[in-house]
Scaffold this active site. Sequence first.
Site, PDB file in Angstrom:
ATOM      1  N   LYS A  48      -1.372  13.022   3.414  1.00  0.00           N
ATOM      2  CA  LYS A  48      -2.353  14.111   2.751  1.00  0.00           C
ATOM      3  C   LYS A  48      -2.975  14.947   3.620  1.00  0.00           C
ATOM      4  O   LYS A  48      -3.354  15.775   3.002  1.00  0.00           O
ATOM      5  CB  LYS A  48      -3.173  13.072   1.960  1.00  0.00           C
ATOM      6  CG  LYS A  48      -2.771  12.156   0.914  1.00  0.00           C
ATOM      7  CD  LYS A  48      -3.935  11.337   0.402  1.00  0.00           C
ATOM      8  CE  LYS A  48      -3.183  10.562  -1.030  1.00  0.00           C
ATOM      9  NZ  LYS A  48      -4.194   9.783  -1.928  1.00  0.00           N
ATOM     10  N   GLY A  76      -9.840   7.277   4.506  1.00  0.00           N
ATOM     11  CA  GLY A  76      -9.542   8.628   3.968  1.00  0.00           C
ATOM     12  C   GLY A  76     -10.035   8.570   2.597  1.00  0.00           C
ATOM     13  O   GLY A  76     -10.810   9.488   2.152  1.00  0.00           O
ATOM     14  N   ARG A 122     -17.035  -1.386   8.770  1.00  0.00           N
ATOM     15  CA  ARG A 122     -16.875  -2.106   9.833  1.00  0.00           C
ATOM     16  C   ARG A 122     -16.978  -1.498  11.141  1.00  0.00           C
ATOM     17  O   ARG A 122     -17.558  -2.066  12.261  1.00  0.00           O
ATOM     18  CB  ARG A 122     -15.431  -2.859   9.696  1.00  0.00           C
ATOM     19  CG  ARG A 122     -14.997  -3.635  10.863  1.00  0.00           C
ATOM     20  CD  ARG A 122     -13.552  -4.365  10.650  1.00  0.00           C
ATOM     21  NE  ARG A 122     -12.468  -3.006  10.418  1.00  0.00           N
ATOM     22  CZ  ARG A 122     -11.268  -3.318  10.347  1.00  0.00           C
ATOM     23  NH1 ARG A 122     -10.841  -4.556  10.441  1.00  0.00           N
ATOM     24  NH2 ARG A 122     -10.223  -2.243  10.454  1.00  0.00           N
ATOM     25  N   GLY A 153      -9.050   0.487 -10.103  1.00  0.00           N
ATOM     26  CA  GLY A 153      -8.712   1.854  -9.624  1.00  0.00           C
ATOM     27  C   GLY A 153      -7.526   2.356 -10.666  1.00  0.00           C
ATOM     28  O   GLY A 153      -7.110   3.881 -10.354  1.00  0.00           O
TER      29      GLY A 153
END
Length: 287
Positions: free
Chosen positions: A71, A134, A156, A250
């Site tokens: 991407k 991303g 994290r 999603g």
Amino acid sequence: MEINGHTRICGLIGNPVEHTLSPMIHNTLAGLLGHNLVYVPFLVEEGRVPEAVTGADALHLLGLNVTVPYKSEVIQCLQEIDDLAKNIGAVNTLVKTAGGYKGYNTDMEGLYRAMKSEGIRLEGEQIVLLGAGGAARAVAYLCAVKGAEKVYMLNRTISKVQAVAEEVNRTVGREVILPMITEDYVKLPERKYLAIQGTSVGLAPHTEDVVIADKVFYEKIKTGFDLIYNPWETKFMRLVRQQGGDAYNGLKMLLYQGIIAYELWNDVSVSEEQAQIVYEKLKEHFT
Ligand code: NAP
């Protein structure tokens, strides 16, 4: 549909591409709208993205979707790039133009449409966003431009989330993203949040993993939205529901990112009824 001399071709480039649901989305849409179009996945090996895009252009492919891990890399192969995709730094859709391809990011507009279809707003909201990869970076940007009041962004690795927050805040010109290390969820001010799960934790086959397992965190969540759709109910979603919140996966984001790409390629508008037909078909895959 009969494939003939007028058939137009769209596709997906990525690695791997074998498990993609995008052909189901686009080929169903082509059938519903009566378009002479086919959509196929193309596996592209590392280092061969420029050749793939040049080849697609030479073959007059109408459009391409781009998935992991290309991407960002694909940006250098474009003739033109849409402003939103440029700010996000990731392109998932290429549209054929006279001199090559123009790049767009339909993932974020797809997430926005998916949330709207569930009655979830970003405007004026206080949001907890998990992750700084991303996808989470793009979600942070979306929340900021759609007028979220504050986004507590937990990751994290603190250096990664700090870098994303700094960049998004600079782009939108206000201090909307607050970077935090994940363990600091205990310091979140007492109130009810929209929580967006944007890490890869919990993705099949690791379905029992979750970034935060403590029920104290979920007591603060009124709505949970997981970018993951495999499994159908992630552990994050289950924990949200156990504390009385609403939870969504999603799959609608995937659906709408595809629909927006299809609309760009064909200069059409897909109706909500047509979107629902495709969604039901996608759902069959999981339920
Ligand atoms: P990515 O760039 O690899 O980022 C991964 C994120 O997960 C990072 O924040 C990383 O934290 C965190 N993470 C990974 N393993 C972890 C662990 N064991 N403990 C804590 N945090 C961990 O991935 P991405 O491209 O952003 O994708 C994230 C998810 O979004 C994926 O599951 C993907 O399937 C989903 N997604 C869905 C759609 C859709 O259409 N529904 C679209 C795009 C993405 P560190 O920074 O500390 O490494």
